[in-house]
Design an enzyme around this catalytic site. Structure first.
Site, mmCIF file in Angstrom:
data_model
loop_
_atom_site.group_PDB
_atom_site.id
_atom_site.type_symbol
_atom_site.label_atom_id
_atom_site.label_comp_id
_atom_site.label_asym_id
_atom_site.label_seq_id
_atom_site.Cartn_x
_atom_site.Cartn_y
_atom_site.Cartn_z
ATOM 1 N N GLY A 240 0.839 -1.195 0.000
ATOM 2 C CA GLY A 240 0.000 0.000 0.000
ATOM 3 C C GLY A 240 0.874 1.245 0.000
ATOM 4 O O GLY A 240 0.677 2.147 -0.793
ATOM 5 N N THR A 469 3.734 -6.774 5.258
ATOM 6 C CA THR A 469 4.806 -6.338 6.150
ATOM 7 C C THR A 469 5.197 -7.398 7.170
ATOM 8 O O THR A 469 6.301 -7.362 7.688
ATOM 9 C CB THR A 469 4.355 -5.088 6.917
ATOM 10 O OG1 THR A 469 3.060 -5.368 7.476
ATOM 11 C CG2 THR A 469 4.222 -3.908 5.980
ATOM 12 N N ASN A 632 10.690 -9.523 14.628
ATOM 13 C CA ASN A 632 11.007 -10.696 13.814
ATOM 14 C C ASN A 632 12.143 -10.335 12.864
ATOM 15 O O ASN A 632 12.063 -9.340 12.139
ATOM 16 C CB ASN A 632 9.780 -11.164 13.029
ATOM 17 C CG ASN A 632 10.078 -12.396 12.189
ATOM 18 O OD1 ASN A 632 10.584 -12.298 11.081
ATOM 19 N ND2 ASN A 632 9.796 -13.566 12.743
ATOM 20 N N THR A 635 11.006 -10.477 8.833
ATOM 21 C CA THR A 635 10.087 -9.450 8.337
ATOM 22 C C THR A 635 10.577 -8.047 8.677
ATOM 23 O O THR A 635 10.404 -7.121 7.895
ATOM 24 C CB THR A 635 8.665 -9.659 8.893
ATOM 25 O OG1 THR A 635 8.700 -9.496 10.317
ATOM 26 C CG2 THR A 635 8.140 -11.043 8.565
ATOM 27 N N GLN A 639 11.604 -5.169 5.989
ATOM 28 C CA GLN A 639 10.968 -3.853 5.931
ATOM 29 C C GLN A 639 12.005 -2.755 5.759
ATOM 30 O O GLN A 639 11.838 -1.833 4.962
ATOM 31 C CB GLN A 639 10.194 -3.601 7.231
ATOM 32 C CG GLN A 639 8.856 -4.289 7.280
ATOM 33 C CD GLN A 639 7.852 -3.483 6.486
ATOM 34 O OE1 GLN A 639 7.709 -3.677 5.290
ATOM 35 N NE2 GLN A 639 7.170 -2.583 7.142
ATOM 36 N N GLY A 705 8.313 0.454 9.606
ATOM 37 C CA GLY A 705 7.900 0.451 8.203
ATOM 38 C C GLY A 705 8.486 1.568 7.359
ATOM 39 O O GLY A 705 8.739 1.388 6.181
ATOM 40 N N GLU A 706 8.710 2.720 7.902
ATOM 41 C CA GLU A 706 9.031 3.872 7.071
ATOM 42 C C GLU A 706 10.474 4.335 7.176
ATOM 43 O O GLU A 706 10.997 4.943 6.248
ATOM 44 C CB GLU A 706 8.107 5.067 7.421
ATOM 45 C CG GLU A 706 6.808 4.605 7.993
ATOM 46 C CD GLU A 706 5.554 5.228 7.427
ATOM 47 O OE1 GLU A 706 5.622 6.081 6.547
ATOM 48 O OE2 GLU A 706 4.481 4.825 7.897
#
Lengths: 741, 329
Positions: A240, A469, A632, A635, A639, A705-706
């Site tokens: 997304g 994610t 984790n 993942t 990211q 995430g960012e």
């Protein structure tokens, strides 16, 4: 791994789950995805389905005078044609185009929907619509109207401290430059898609979304039905990056089309339809002034950023936002201004604000470091913000110094030559650059249900969604960590609006929000199980004190006498063979106003610039991040790596090109809208400090995430300068800009 | 996409006969044509599939080599004759598109690849003389960073996007075609056209003529050739400038040269003057610079592509230098 004081787990290991203790070695949903069993919104089979095609405006500004649909209506397979002239009136029109009026604000705006038996038939009929416009002059040239930039209607989150004039007067070195970044479009692999069907006044929707709750409430409002009547499902989202965080017109239009056509409707946007109608990262023009004393102390930071906004609503790419907190300086001013253009709406795109703002600020710091003849890392350490400069609050946890040290060591920064153009290998000019990465840490209340089943398995349900994610993975782990069992015994259900609500996935808040919710629900469920055992006269734990009962590997046992134990299965089997379950909602920290929480990182780049062709190869990216607990390995690191790859894209490749006359995106496909291909990505070395931030959240995790994209583009730009002596301040850094610099 | 008929041809004559129907087109790999049909740029009434014709062989013919028009780009690039005797062609093919596209695209189709001009590819732009003769050229006042600097006209500044064509130009290939009036051959230099006042015509091939083969003359540049592609990312991007350079060396003297540019003109831009200047010369920066200047002589940029002139020169020198050294791309 670094272990400073505040790294200690403050609670007993049995009452406090340290996340990541029981890692799933693979993605929870990996097998389903690679075998195609994981179904995305557009893949759910629905009987008697019709296909909707969105017709888009071909002018950038004006009104629709008329739509002659006679020929289209007669075309093969057509069920319905919905235009602003016949669309059902919705109760809450909203500010996206859902055919409630004839205004056209940008080329590509949805202006009609054709519903047909098949998608090719819908597309073919759409071509037969005769659309007449009353065109108005369009505003399309950003630079021409830059001088008319205005303040945002609802404020721009500007900052001010100290006495800028006095600080500037004291300075011995000043950098005063303008940096610019282009419009970008998100382009998740999965296009935006909605499947909608009505049963009376009940609406079922499969939607590709970053927020099933938002889709549910928006649809309920639009069609004046209670939210409970809207069932939204989205078990998997194919990326997304912010573009599925807002409920765009196609979601509402799909439901409208299903209502009008009186049958289920599938609406999937084409790749070319994803440039405009589902949001863009606005361009920025950032004027930055840095003033410092000769020892490198920043006296003034001034960051004024202007971006475009659509005529539909104000949206600010807050590029100067993080400048207020990143480095210490006695004076600072930041501001945001907007330029109105006839383009689609701006929206969140991975690290909105920080991604673009770090380009300006971190290149400017590189320029300052050179002028001062101070190493770029040293300059950042001299101005290290020990507390949040905005309100003076302490950080909940900040280990940026360790990030600089660890990443610099792994990278080999000590081999850098400060003088440009010194390192040549054959025809390649080699350069090193670095930048700071940062992103705010946020969380929201999030609910969850945890059910301990008589068969020994555990069910976790959360009304959140996994964008790819790793949300499934970390929630299986959270339940397993809390109950002390094998994460392979945990089944997770997400992406269904009938599950306990959680909120949208955005702003790097998901992990920090949903994990505590599951943790709380698992603690509650475990307590119920303990109480059941204590009350059960046939249990070996009968009559024990609650605090003396612990769990491990599917067993309850007494801490004081581990011999006294029994399995969950035996206990539940004896008690009606029914599950024990609990629902909980995580609470935010009560003292959250007493500290400031951010994630941090340091990112380094090595580039090779061809001396003849000026083509840039990013040879290496090395980043170390302080993101709290790394929940984790697979993942989480993925990211961060994904963010760094996007940094390469931002630095070298990505740009949405809008024709200055027609306002159309000319490169609306993957051949012409460049993102890195495998050949552009070489070595990426990403590490996380994995130091829990327990003040911020009971599990110590901040978002991840960012932050990966932040700083990365600037590090590359700085490396290109180090290699060539050419400073490009306008992204993307294409080879012609290097040639002409 | 408009509805269309589909017919699979089993022999070249049958294909030629079928395509003479109004609005019919040959279908090779479809990697370009089908895309353009989806965006309504191409609206054929029928597709005559020529991928089942027996045109899929690469064979030695006399001193030269004949490539069937149906040979896929991947097969051609990896064919032993091409890799060993015409590495320039192999390199050019492998620098184009992606493996998936190369697996589909055919030799004949690649010769007919249409421009990537944004304004040609989006039918909403009203002005494109190539798409709608007489409508004007939106690119001249639009984004023209990717556009032509050589041989363009006031009517069209589009470029030919193929890499294969550039190598074929430097190798001096001959195109074999068959049509209702029989067979004929067209020199690669005469195959593609400059836009002039008829930019709607990419080539001198007649609409009912089928490309059957590409003939390469005896290999001259097997040891000294280089295809240099300069682009905005390391793979899967069209050339801003590309250079196909081939040298035949006698000791340290250049006996003959082949030099063509991609990304700069409506056709692969072969410079006979530059080639001539190299003959008899000793490889040197000065000799290569002279050839580069001759190759781009008369270049005329538009608003966003002036950089291509200097870039082309630097790239020519680089490609010739690497070719002289015998470096393989």
């Amino acid at each position: 791994m670094i272990a400073p004081q505040d790294h200690q787990d403050p609670q007993d290991h049995q009452t406090h789950a340290k996340l990541g203790r029981r890692q799933l070695s693979h993605r929870y949903d990996g097998l389903a995805k690679v075998t195609g069993r994981a179904k995305y919104a557009a893949e759910f089979p629905v009987e008697n389905i019709a296909y909707a095609y969105v017709v888009q405006a071909t002018i950038p500004s004006g009104t629709i005078a008329s739509i002659d649909q006679a020929a289209a209506t007669r075309a093969a397979g057509v069920h319905s044609i919905i235009t602003p002239f016949n669309a059902p009136k919705l109760t809450v029109p909203g500010n996206v185009n859902i055919l409630q009026d004839t205004n056209v604000f940008f080329s590509g705006q949805p202006i009609a929907v054709v519903v047909a038996r098949s998608l090719p038939e819908a597309e073919q009929a759409a071509k037969l619509l005769r659309i007449e416009y009353k065109a108005q002059p369009a505003k399309l040239d950003f630079n021409a109207v830059l001088k008319d930039a205005r303040a945002p209607k609802r404020g721009g989150g500007d900052s001010h401290r100290g006495d800028p004039q006095a600080s500037l007067a004291k300075a011995t070195v000043v950098i005063d430059q303008t940096y610019s970044t282009p419009i970008q479009n998100h382009n998740p692999m999965e296009p935006h898609a909605t499947v909608a069907s009505w049963e009376g006044d009940k609406l079922n929707v499969y939607d590709a979304t970053q927020g099933i709750s938002g889709a549910q409430s928006s649809l309920a409002r639009a069609f004046s039905i209670p939210p409970a009547n809207v069932h939204v499902q989205c078990p998997f989202t194919g990326g997304g990056f912010g573009s599925k965080g807002y409920v765009w017109s196609h979601t509402i239009l799909a439901a409208m089309a299903a209502k009008v056509a009186q049958r289920p409707v599938k609406l999937v946007l084409g790749r070319n339809q994803m440039f405009g109608p589902v949001g863009s990262r606005p361009n920025t023009s950032q004027h930055i002034k840095l003033a410092a004393s000769s020892d490198g102390k920043l006296l003034l930071q001034q960051h004024d950023s202007t971006c475009y906004t659509s005529l539909i609503s104000d949206w600010i790419e807050s590029a100067a936002g993080a400048t207020a907190l990143l480095y210490d300086s006695e004076s600072l001013t930041t501001s945001h201004s907007l330029v109105d253009l006839n383009l689609g709406m701006g929206t969140w795109m991975r690290a909105p604000g920080e991604a673009t703002g770090s380009v300006g600020l971190e290149i400017a710091l590189d320029e300052l470091a050179e002028k001062l003849n101070i190493d770029p890392i040293q300059l950042r350490l001299i101005n290290y913000a020990e507390k949040d400069p905005r309100q003076g609050l302490p950080w909940s946890s900040k280990h940026l110094r360790e990030c600089y040290t660890q990443a610099a060591d792994r990278f080999g920064w000590s081999k850098r030559t400060a003088q440009t153009g010194q390192h040549r290998e054959g025809n390649k000019l080699i350069g090193y650059g670095m930048a700071t990465a940062n992103y705010g840490a946020g969380r929201r209340p999030s609910s969850a249900i945890v059910r301990i089943l008589p068969n020994g398995r555990v069910f976790v349900g959360v009304g959140t969604q996994d964008l790819g994610t790793g949300t499934y993975t970390i929630l299986a782990q959270t339940a397993a960590d809390t109950l002390f069992l094998d994460p392979a015994l945990v089944d997770v259900k997400l992406g269904d609006s009938t599950l306990p609500p959680s909120g949208g996935s955005g702003g790097s808040t998901t992990a920090a929000s949903v994990c505590p919710g599951v943790y709380d629900a698992a603690v509650k469920a475990k307590l119920k199980l303990v109480q059941l055992a204590i009350a059960d006269t046939q249990s070996p734990l009968h009559g024990a004190a609650e605090e003396d009962v612990q769990t491990k590997d599917g067993k309850l046992f007494l801490k004081s006498n581990p011999q006294r134990s029994e399995t969950f299965t035996t206990l539940l089997g004896r008690n009606g063979d029914t599950p024990v379950e609990a629902i909980a909602t995580s609470e935010l920290a009560k003292d959250r106003d007493t500290f400031s929480s951010h994630s941090w990182g340091a990112i380094f780049a090595e580039v090779a610039v061809d001396a003849d062709t000026h083509m840039v190869q990013v040879c290496r990216m090395v980043g170390t991040y302080d993101i709290g607990t790394l929940i984790n390995q697979t993942t989480g690191i993925n990211q961060l790596v994904g963010g760094v790859v996007w940094g390469v894209s931002m630095a070298l490749h990505e740009e949405t090109l809008i024709d200055p006359t027609f306002g159309r995106t000319v490169n609306e496909n993957f051949a012409d809208y460049h993102v890195p291909v495998n050949a552009d990505i070489h070595q990426i070395d990403v590490t996380a400090l994995d130091i829990p931030d327990y003040k911020f959240n009971p599990l110590g995790s901040r978002g991840i995430g960012e932050i990966g994209i932040t700083g990365a583009a600037a590090a590359i730009a700085n490396a290109i300068y180090n290699a060539t002596g050419k400073r490009v301040r306008d992204l993307p850094i294409t080879l012609d800009k290097i040639m002409n610099a | 996409m408009n509805p269309f008929n589909y017919q699979r041809a089993t022999a070249p004559d049958e294909a030629v006969h079928a395509v003479s129907a109004r609005g019919a087109k040959f279908l090779g790999g479809g990697t370009n044509l089908v895309d353009l049909m989806k965006s309504n740029v191409e609206q054929p009434t029928a597709l005559i599939d020529v991928t089942h014709l027996d045109l899929t062989h690469v064979i030695t013919s006399g001193n030269g080599t004949t490539i069937g028009a149906g040979v896929r780009n991947s097969d051609l690039a990896n064919h032993e004759i091409i890799r060993t005797k015409y590495p320039l062609l192999s390199q050019a093919l492998l620098s184009g598109a992606s493996p998936q596209l190369r697996n589909m695209a055919t030799t004949g189709g690649n010769l007919l690849q249409r421009t990537r001009c944004y304004y040609f590819m989006d039918t909403v732009f009203p002005a494109c003389n190539k798409r709608t003769p007489g409508s004007g050229c939106a690119a001249i006042k639009g984004f023209n960073r990717n556009h032509a600097i050589l041989g363009a006209s006031d009517e069209c500044i589009a470029t030919n996007p193929s890499d294969m064509n550039v190598a074929l130009a430097a190798l001096n290939a001959t195109i074999h075609v068959t049509g209702p009036k029989g067979q004929r051959t067209i020199a690669i230099a005469d195959f593609h056209r400059l836009p002039g006042t008829t930019p709607q015509l990419d080539t001198n091939l007649q609409p009912d003529e089928l490309i059957t083969a590409v003939e390469l003359p005896a290999p001259k540049f097997a040891k000294h050739s280089y295809y240099l592609k300069v682009r905005d990312r390391q793979s899967y991007a069209f050339a801003l400038v590309s250079v196909a350079a081939g040298l035949a060396m006698n000791g340290n003297t250049i006996q003959s040269a082949g030099l063509a540019l991609g990304g700069v003109a409506h056709k692969p831009w072969r410079s006979l003057e530059a080639e001539k200047s190299l003959v008899g010369a000793t490889p040197s920066p000065a000799a290569f610079k002279k050839a580069a200047d001759l190759a781009v002589a008369g270049a005329k940029p538009t608003e966003h592509n002036a950089f291509k002139i200097e870039l082309a020169k630097q790239s020519i020198v680089r490609a010739l230098t690497l070719a002289a050294q015998g470096v393989q791309a």
